[in-house]
Design an enzyme around this catalytic site. Structure first.
Site, PDB file in Angstrom:
ATOM      1  N   SER A  18       0.830  -1.200   0.000  1.00  0.00           N
ATOM      2  CA  SER A  18       0.000   0.000   0.000  1.00  0.00           C
ATOM      3  C   SER A  18       0.874   1.264   0.000  1.00  0.00           C
ATOM      4  O   SER A  18       1.665   1.460  -0.926  1.00  0.00           O
ATOM      5  CB  SER A  18      -0.969  -0.068   1.194  1.00  0.00           C
ATOM      6  OG  SER A  18      -1.996   0.878   1.078  1.00  0.00           O
ATOM      7  N   ASP A  39      -9.819  -5.719  -3.892  1.00  0.00           N
ATOM      8  CA  ASP A  39      -8.901  -4.751  -3.287  1.00  0.00           C
ATOM      9  C   ASP A  39      -9.366  -3.314  -3.525  1.00  0.00           C
ATOM     10  O   ASP A  39      -9.841  -2.978  -4.609  1.00  0.00           O
ATOM     11  CB  ASP A  39      -7.519  -4.935  -3.936  1.00  0.00           C
ATOM     12  CG  ASP A  39      -6.361  -4.538  -3.053  1.00  0.00           C
ATOM     13  OD1 ASP A  39      -6.465  -3.499  -2.381  1.00  0.00           O
ATOM     14  OD2 ASP A  39      -5.359  -5.271  -3.061  1.00  0.00           O
ATOM     15  N   HIS A  50      -7.718  -5.748   0.247  1.00  0.00           N
ATOM     16  CA  HIS A  50      -6.465  -5.011   0.434  1.00  0.00           C
ATOM     17  C   HIS A  50      -5.482  -5.774   1.321  1.00  0.00           C
ATOM     18  O   HIS A  50      -4.281  -5.698   1.125  1.00  0.00           O
ATOM     19  CB  HIS A  50      -6.786  -3.649   1.058  1.00  0.00           C
ATOM     20  CG  HIS A  50      -5.715  -2.625   0.907  1.00  0.00           C
ATOM     21  ND1 HIS A  50      -5.173  -2.279  -0.313  1.00  0.00           N
ATOM     22  CD2 HIS A  50      -5.087  -1.844   1.830  1.00  0.00           C
ATOM     23  CE1 HIS A  50      -4.255  -1.335  -0.142  1.00  0.00           C
ATOM     24  NE2 HIS A  50      -4.183  -1.058   1.138  1.00  0.00           N
TER      25      HIS A  50
END
Length: 301
Positions: free
Chosen positions: A112, A254, A281
């Site tokens: 991320s 996601d 995610h």
């Protein structure tokens, strides 16, 4: 082994401390994997399932400054000139020097937000010792991220969308209604593991609650509203500089939708992309066994 790397930062009177944890032997022949967490501010705990890889390679976890067991700087809340990707790139380089990893091959995993600034680091000449790069559930620019988030948002129940819209109009984000609406999104696109929240998800959410300095300043009040210093961020002009073989990995559900990852695929020369079904995610939680299998195969190839 746990330790502290002293990190001198302009604008801070005394050196900051970067906390790190090493699993395995960095002096072995195996190429170590440095694990870079997201957020900003989610801290290393939510990525601890990657310790599944420890039998195959040494691992380095760390907490970025402003977070976790590293130095917190609450007086810098709202200071957009202080909290920049360059600060975290400098911290990463400093940690590599401290661990004596600058002169040998390393693998790096960025999840991320971690994938965002690590992609920038990897594109520069100082990353010549980078052997393999993993960019996990990340984004190449805020513009492509917004395209994906907007599409997901339009699929939420109408009453949830109305709460989100109203909060953004009034800028009142700290209400039970807003938190409940955000949780609907998180259950669909942060993690599919049940019961909700999985302990790793809870660990990340708790760190945001304990100290929102970095997340609040750099990102915003939630994943659905980007108001911080990263609002115009992009790595796309730099991506062609990444020479290391790269794995992209995300989940089919996601919040880092394919549109957010596509510029990595388009601009990195040696790249492979895996998308896991029934994962969001936190795909490393939702499909842990398959996820680790993909990482292990890629990193040891």
């Amino acid at each position: 082994m746990e330790g502290i790397a002293q990190f001198k930062v302009a604008g801070v009177s005394s050196p900051c401390e970067t906390w790190y944890k090493v699993i395995g032997d960095l002096k072995s022949e195996a190429v170590p994997l440095i694990i870079v967490h997201g957020g900003p501010g989610a801290c290393h705990e939510y990525l601890l399932p990657l310790a599944d890889l420890a039998p195959s390679m040494p691992l380095v976890f760390y907490d970025q400054i402003g977070n976790g067991r590293s130095t917190h700087l609450p007086d810098k809340a709202g200071d957009e000139e202080f909290w920049t990707p360059e600060l975290f790139i400098d911290e990463f380089r400093n940690l590599m020097r401290h661990l004596e990893l600058t002169g040998r091959p390393i693998n790096v995993y960025g999840h991320s937000w971690g994938g965002m600034f690590i992609a920038q680091w990897a594109a520069r000449p100082g990353a010549a010792n980078l052997h393999r790069l993993v960019i996990a559930s990340s984004l190449a620019s805020m513009d492509v991220w917004r395209i994906g988030i907007t599409a997901l948002r339009k699929k939420l129940p109408l009453d949830v969308q109305e709460v989100l819209d109203r909060a953004e109009e009034t800028l009142e984000f700290e209400t039970p209604e807003y938190e409940a609406a955000v949780e609907v999104f998180y259950k669909r696109h942060l993690s599919l593991a049940r019961p909700w929240p999985a302990k790793e998800v809870q660990a990340a959410l708790e760190w945001f609650a304990k100290d929102s300095t970095t997340y609040g300043t750099m990102y915003g009040p939630s994943e659905l509203y980007v108001s911080g210093s990263l609002r115009n961020w992009t790595s796309i002009p730099e991506l062609s500089g990444i020479k290391a073989t790269t794995l992209l990995i995300n989940g089919a559900e996601d919040e880092a939708k394919d549109v957010a990852m596509q510029p990595f695929f388009d601009n990195i020369d040696k790249v492979k992309w895996v998308t896991l079904d029934n994962a969001a995610h936190f795909a490393h939680i939702d499909q842990r066994e398959k996820y680790m299998q993909h990482l292990r195969t890629f990193l040891l190839s």
